[in-house]
Design a protein around this motif. Structure first.
Motif, PDB file in Angstrom:
ATOM      1  N   LYS A   1       0.825  -1.206   0.000  1.00  0.00           N
ATOM      2  CA  LYS A   1       0.000   0.000   0.000  1.00  0.00           C
ATOM      3  C   LYS A   1       0.860   1.258   0.000  1.00  0.00           C
ATOM      4  CE  LYS A   1      -3.934  -2.174   2.311  1.00  0.00           C
ATOM      5  NZ  LYS A   1      -4.843  -2.152   3.488  1.00  0.00           N
ATOM      6  N   ILE A   2       1.994   1.192   0.704  1.00  0.00           N
ATOM      7  CA  ILE A   2       2.906   2.349   0.706  1.00  0.00           C
ATOM      8  C   ILE A   2       3.448   2.593  -0.700  1.00  0.00           C
ATOM      9  CG2 ILE A   2       5.090   3.233   1.579  1.00  0.00           C
ATOM     10  CD1 ILE A   2       4.536   1.761   4.186  1.00  0.00           C
ATOM     11  N   ILE A   3       3.841   1.512  -1.384  1.00  0.00           N
ATOM     12  CA  ILE A   3       4.353   1.660  -2.751  1.00  0.00           C
ATOM     13  C   ILE A   3       3.254   2.163  -3.679  1.00  0.00           C
ATOM     14  CG2 ILE A   3       5.340   0.403  -4.701  1.00  0.00           C
ATOM     15  CD1 ILE A   3       6.686  -1.454  -2.685  1.00  0.00           C
ATOM     16  N   GLY A   4       2.008   1.677  -3.469  1.00  0.00           N
ATOM     17  CA  GLY A   4       0.897   2.175  -4.270  1.00  0.00           C
ATOM     18  C   GLY A   4       0.667   3.663  -4.075  1.00  0.00           C
ATOM     19  N   GLN A   5       0.781   4.146  -2.828  1.00  0.00           N
ATOM     20  CA  GLN A   5       0.644   5.578  -2.565  1.00  0.00           C
ATOM     21  C   GLN A   5       1.776   6.378  -3.212  1.00  0.00           C
ATOM     22  OE1 GLN A   5      -1.775   7.323  -0.950  1.00  0.00           O
ATOM     23  NE2 GLN A   5      -2.980   5.425  -0.846  1.00  0.00           N
ATOM     24  N   LEU A   6       2.976   5.805  -3.216  1.00  0.00           N
ATOM     25  CA  LEU A   6       4.111   6.487  -3.858  1.00  0.00           C
ATOM     26  C   LEU A   6       3.901   6.587  -5.363  1.00  0.00           C
ATOM     27  CD1 LEU A   6       7.095   4.866  -1.910  1.00  0.00           C
ATOM     28  CD2 LEU A   6       6.299   7.218  -1.725  1.00  0.00           C
ATOM     29  N   ILE A   7       3.314   5.538  -5.969  1.00  0.00           N
ATOM     30  CA  ILE A   7       3.050   5.570  -7.409  1.00  0.00           C
ATOM     31  C   ILE A   7       1.988   6.620  -7.739  1.00  0.00           C
ATOM     32  CG2 ILE A   7       2.119   4.230  -9.335  1.00  0.00           C
ATOM     33  CD1 ILE A   7       3.437   1.763  -8.101  1.00  0.00           C
ATOM     34  N   GLU A   8       0.937   6.663  -6.927  1.00  0.00           N
ATOM     35  CA  GLU A   8      -0.137   7.617  -7.189  1.00  0.00           C
ATOM     36  C   GLU A   8       0.315   9.068  -7.023  1.00  0.00           C
ATOM     37  OE1 GLU A   8      -3.431   6.714  -4.715  1.00  0.00           O
ATOM     38  OE2 GLU A   8      -3.864   4.772  -5.674  1.00  0.00           O
TER      39      GLU A   8
END
Length: 469
Positions: A116-123
């Motif tokens: 989820k942290i990586i997903g937030q970084l991508i967004e």
């Protein structure tokens, strides 16, 4: 040496098994113990979740515990549908990421998972969608290494242990590189049903590699200095029938090989002396404690007599009864303690005698094997000068057998080459140094790595021809 990552063993992991936890290039050996915390890559966790699974399984660390995950799902979770054509218009700026470091730390403290942290970084990245497919994959791989606490459990092998030691503490294995270890096994012609003489000061790495190649069929005589310390060999966790083919022989007793009936073990004698001294000191301490207890009981009796004279006759009887009960209990506890100490000392002596007898038996068997003068090869990989070692052991090697000498430096091998050439009966000398460079092999991205090893040591190989007359 087979690739351990691609081999899934049928054996289920249990307590006291040795495993390698790997995350990228970071790997370390651990022994599975229940309710015991370990540290790896700045993460603290227990290995209880590994029990019952097989080698090659991938786990995630959540709340200090290891939970099994599907590696394919992790790889497919971050595939992006939008990619740019090239990266020429992109610039590496801090403003490209809207999330600050404090925001990321707050996510970690709240217990948010790494995906989820990586997903937030991508967004919140303004340049991710404009990157090419390869640049996106490289960026995600970098973030996975930083934010995902995922480890793969592997079976310890000679290849993995060599890579681990060479990356962390190469001085412990005399700077042997994986390609050099492979050449040592190849040039020495290690195979099943052969008898090998090995001089090893690499924490048991070379001995373990030879035992792994033999597969329990054959015999290995390990010449060592001082006490036998083989952490690399112990990490491989070989079955007992593998270890039964291993013989430990002190290097300082090579001049006594011709006398197989009376093995003289200096280390065991010194240990016996130390153990006898410790036993004497323990007996003295026990006597002193007994004398102190006697004096204390005498002083207690005197104080109790004074109390008796001051108090009434009824109180005197009660005190006498209480004192008699207490003395009986103290006598019982002291007798139990003395009995337990005696049993422990007896057991320790028995175990020491058994280990001493087994060690001497192994030394006798190794001497008988050497006196046949039919060893199938000699491997020397140590931090000492190899010339006196080789000249002392050459007569026990059969004709037409390989000799492989490894050293971190070239000069000791050149000196040994001159002595062996002067001795005679040896041919086909070769002194080599291997140059190794790793390559990244990926679609449209195959290229050599920027960093490479400075050196993997030197090898001197030769072939015994006949015994000089």
């Amino acid at each position: 040496m087979a690739c351990a990552e691609n081999i899934s063993s049928t054996k289920l992991l249990s307590e006291n098994d040795q495993v390698i936890l790997k995350k990228g290039k970071c790997c370390q050996v651990f022994q599975i113990k229940k309710k015991r915390f370990v540290w790896l890559d700045k993460v603290k966790f227990t290995l209880d979740g590994v029990i019952g699974h097989r080698y090659g399984t991938t786990f995630r660390v959540t709340n200090g515990e290891m939970v099994k995950v599907n590696k394919k799902e992790l790889d497919e979770a971050f595939q992006s549908t939008e990619q740019g054509k090239d990266n020429r218009g992109l610039h590496d700026l801090d403003s490209n990421q809207k999330l600050s470091r404090d925001d990321i730390e707050l996510m970690k403290k709240t217990g948010m998972e790494g995906e989820k942290i990586i997903g937030q970084l991508i967004e919140n990245s303004t340049t991710f969608k404009d990157k090419t497919e390869y640049a996106q994959e490289k960026w995600i791989k970098k973030k996975k290494k930083k934010h995902l606490q995922i480890f793969t459990v592997l079976k310890p092998t000679a290849r993995l242990l060599c890579e681990m030691y060479h990356g962390k503490a190469p001085q412990k294995i005399c700077h042997i590189r994986i390609d050099t270890l492979a050449q040592i096994l190849t040039y020495s012609n290690v195979r099943a049903n052969c008898n090998m003489a090995v001089v090893d000061t690499t924490n048991g790495l070379v001995v373990g590699a030879v035992l792994e190649r033999l597969g329990g069929h054959g015999k290995v005589i390990h010449f060592h200095t001082g006490e036998v310390t083989r952490p690399a060999l112990e990490a491989m966790d070989f079955p007992q029938h593998f270890l039964d083919t291993l013989y430990s022989f002190p290097l300082n007793q090579t001049n006594q090989i011709e006398n197989p009936d009376s093995p003289y073990d200096e280390q065991s004698e010194s240990r016996n002396k130390n153990e006898s001294k410790t036993d004497q000191t323990q007996n003295d301490i026990a006597k002193e404690t007994e004398n102190k207890n006697k004096t204390e009981t005498e002083s207690m009796d005197q104080s109790e007599n004074e109390v008796k004279t001051e108090n009434d006759e009824t109180k005197e009887k009660e005190c006498v009864d209480l004192i008699s009960v207490e003395t009986k209990e103290t006598d019982k506890t002291s007798k139990k303690q003395e009995g337990n100490q005696g049993k422990r000392k007896h057991r320790d002596r028995e175990t020491r005698e058994l280990s001493r007898n087994l060690r001497n038996k192994k030394i006798r068997e190794a001497k008988q094997l050497l006196l046949q003068r039919n060893m199938d090869g000699l491997i020397v990989a140590c931090k000492y000068h190899p010339t006196p070692i080789v000249l002392a052991l050459l007569e026990y090697i059969a004709p037409c057998r390989p000799i492989v000498l490894y050293s971190q430096h070239k000069e000791p091998l050149m000196d040994c080459y001159a002595f062996m050439r002067e001795r005679g009966g040896i041919v086909n000398f070769r002194l080599t140094e291997t140059w190794l460079r790793e390559y990244q092999v990926l679609p449209m991205r195959t290229h050599p790595h920027i960093g490479m090893s400075g050196g993997g040591g030197y090898l001197l190989t030769a072939l015994t021809l006949m015994k000089p007359t």
